[in-house]
Design a protein around this motif. Structure first.
Motif, PDB file in Angstrom:
ATOM      1  N   VAL A  58       0.828  -1.204   0.000  1.00 11.07           N
ATOM      2  CA  VAL A  58       0.000   0.000   0.000  1.00 11.07           C
ATOM      3  C   VAL A  58       0.864   1.256   0.000  1.00 11.07           C
ATOM      4  O   VAL A  58       1.874   1.324   0.690  1.00 11.07           O
ATOM      5  N   ARG A  59       0.438   2.260  -0.795  1.00 10.05           N
ATOM      6  CA  ARG A  59       1.087   3.561  -0.810  1.00 10.05           C
ATOM      7  C   ARG A  59       0.020   4.662  -0.846  1.00 10.05           C
ATOM      8  O   ARG A  59      -1.013   4.528  -1.504  1.00 10.05           O
ATOM      9  N   PHE A  60       0.311   5.753  -0.139  1.00 10.74           N
ATOM     10  CA  PHE A  60      -0.550   6.933  -0.230  1.00 10.74           C
ATOM     11  C   PHE A  60      -0.458   7.549  -1.621  1.00 10.74           C
ATOM     12  O   PHE A  60       0.590   7.492  -2.273  1.00 10.74           O
ATOM     13  N   VAL A  61      -1.550   8.181  -2.045  1.00  8.26           N
ATOM     14  CA  VAL A  61      -1.555   8.947  -3.293  1.00  8.26           C
ATOM     15  C   VAL A  61      -1.248  10.400  -2.961  1.00  8.26           C
ATOM     16  O   VAL A  61      -1.822  10.977  -2.035  1.00  8.26           O
ATOM     17  N   TYR A  62      -0.331  10.978  -3.715  1.00  5.75           N
ATOM     18  CA  TYR A  62       0.063  12.371  -3.508  1.00  5.75           C
ATOM     19  C   TYR A  62      -1.010  13.290  -4.065  1.00  5.75           C
ATOM     20  O   TYR A  62      -1.349  13.241  -5.247  1.00  5.75           O
TER      21      TYR A  62
END
Length: 453
Positions: free
Chosen positions: A175-179
């Motif tokens: 999982v990664r945050f969206v900028y």
């Protein structure tokens, strides 16, 4: 000049010194089969605010957007890494989650009044909360944070009251945050096989909002212990011990390669020129009798074969302890004794091994300090001393008093949201229960471990 037998050989540097080498010494590979790079990580990737992955601006998790993968590799290579993390996970879990209500006693001191609520427990069991919570705890112990996917029921679609249907653990590595822009808090996250996810395995979700829990059918939520001066993602508490963990992970390979090569010939070998002159004459006589044209390459080949036989008789563990006899003769022309001379090279094995062991001990100490776990609880033997029972008991009590409250709060938060929204007004809370451990001397003799073994 080089003499080689298979992957083993000699290098004559022309100064009367002979060096052995082994071509079998392989490099250490990562779990992916490539040489593990030497990396250092921070929550914010060296000032890089985002990287574009499959057309989406994602906020990197570490310098190479692979902090979870790096932690996995460095702990797997350290002999006590996952063992210590498993011990820490067990200490945090205690007896597992229980329901309770906050109460105060007659002296107005707060305490947890543990409760049994069959309806709530059954609802939690339906979503397999124990498995999901345990997986979240593993991520929390390793990375100080974890992700869950929260799915609501379909009732809001027809105007009925909403409820949370499922809470599922999602591995942090995926999982990664969206900028969203400079100074804007993330509102979305993506799930994929990071750090290089495929397009077909790449899904975007909105972030869960506790103030509006039923807004999205499916949402992701990130729960973590805040890491000082780190944005978006938390980082392991033992980030400062990464260098020591890497070093400790290389020691077995270094010692294994050393042991493998230490059994090879490590000698300074001198052979008399007269020996090869006589050998050359014999070769020339054979060539003359057989009608074969003599060449200098024949002598070189004879030297190679002789050295190969010599190496075979001196190398390998099966030849350990053997000796070789040589003889010398007086060369009147040279005015000196000549013959084969073999001089052992002092490799200072004892000093080398002691130095490596000292480094390993330092790595052990640095690792346990970084993990925030007393050596008495991690079962590491430091300075040839294993913690006593009283030391373990005292360390356990200190650990429970100082290291469990915040992780408990963070870990149980998703399931507290589940209870608050699905059973409003119940005043029920969920937390990890830990039995109080007493010293053996304070326990009735009939109930002591020794009496029930």
């Amino acid at each position: 000049m080089i003499r080689r037998s298979g992957n083993f050989g000699f290098i004559d540097n022309g100064n009367g010194e002979l060096i052995s080498f082994n071509l079998n010494a392989g490099s250490r590979l990562s779990s992916a089969g490539t040489a593990a790079p030497d990396m250092r990580f921070a929550a914010y990737a060296g000032g890089l605010k985002y990287r574009i992955v499959n057309g989406v601006k994602t906020i990197p998790y570490g310098d190479d957007d692979d902090l979870p993968g790096y932690v996995d590799r460095v702990l797997s290579n350290f002999y006590a890494g996952e063992g210590i993390m498993g011990k820490k996970t067990g200490l945090q879990w205690g007896e597992g989650p229980r329901l309770y209500r906050d109460e105060v006693d007659a002296d107005n001191k707060p305490f947890r009044a543990w409760a049994v609520e069959p309806q709530v427990s059954a609802s939690l069991d339906d979503i397999d909360y124990l498995t999901q919570m345990q997986r979240c705890l593993v991520d929390l112990v390793h990375l100080e944070g974890f992700w869950v996917k929260i799915t609501r029921t379909r009732a809001p679609r027809i105007g009925a009251p909403g409820a949370i249907a499922r809470i599922e653990h999602v591995p942090a590595a995926r999982v990664r945050f969206v900028y969203e822009g400079e100074g804007v808090a993330p509102r979305r996250a993506v799930v994929g096989d990071f750090p290089h996810p495929l397009v077909q395995d790449f899904t975007e979700y909105p972030l869960f909002n506790p103030a509006d829990p039923f807004r999205h059918p499916v949402a992701l939520a990130y729960f973590s212990l805040y890491s000082y001066n780190k944005q978006h993602y938390s980082v392991p508490r033992f980030v400062g011990a990464f260098g020591w963990l890497e070093l400790a992970g290389t020691l077995p390979g270094i010692l294994a390669a050393y042991n493998e090569n230490a059994s090879a010939v490590s000698m300074h070998i001198e052979s008399p020129a007269g020996y090869w002159e006589d050998a050359e004459k014999r070769l020339q006589d054979i060539c003359e009798r057989t009608g074969v044209q003599y060449s200098a390459q024949m002598l070189e080949q004879l030297k190679d074969e002789a050295m190969e036989k010599f190496a075979a008789s001196m190398t390998g563990r099966k030849n350990a302890g053997k000796f070789m006899h040589t003889s010398a003769f007086f060369n009147e022309a040279a005015g000196d004794y000549q013959g084969w001379k073999i001089t052992p090279i002092d490799k200072k094995i004892k000093d080398y091994i002691e130095a490596q062991v000292a480094v390993a001990r330092k790595a052990d100490s640095a690792a346990t300090s970084g993990f925030g776990l007393d050596p008495a609880l991690s079962n590491l033997i430091l300075d040839t001393k294993l913690g006593s029972g009283s030391e373990k008991l005292y360390s356990l009590k200190v650990y429970n008093a100082t290291e469990t409250a915040l992780p408990d709060l963070v870990l149980c938060r998703p399931w507290q949201i589940f209870i608050d929204n699905n059973f409003p007004g119940s005043r029920l809370r969920i937390g990890l229960y830990r039995a109080i451990v007493d010293a053996e001397k304070n326990i009735n003799p009939a109930n002591r471990i020794k009496a029930n073994a």
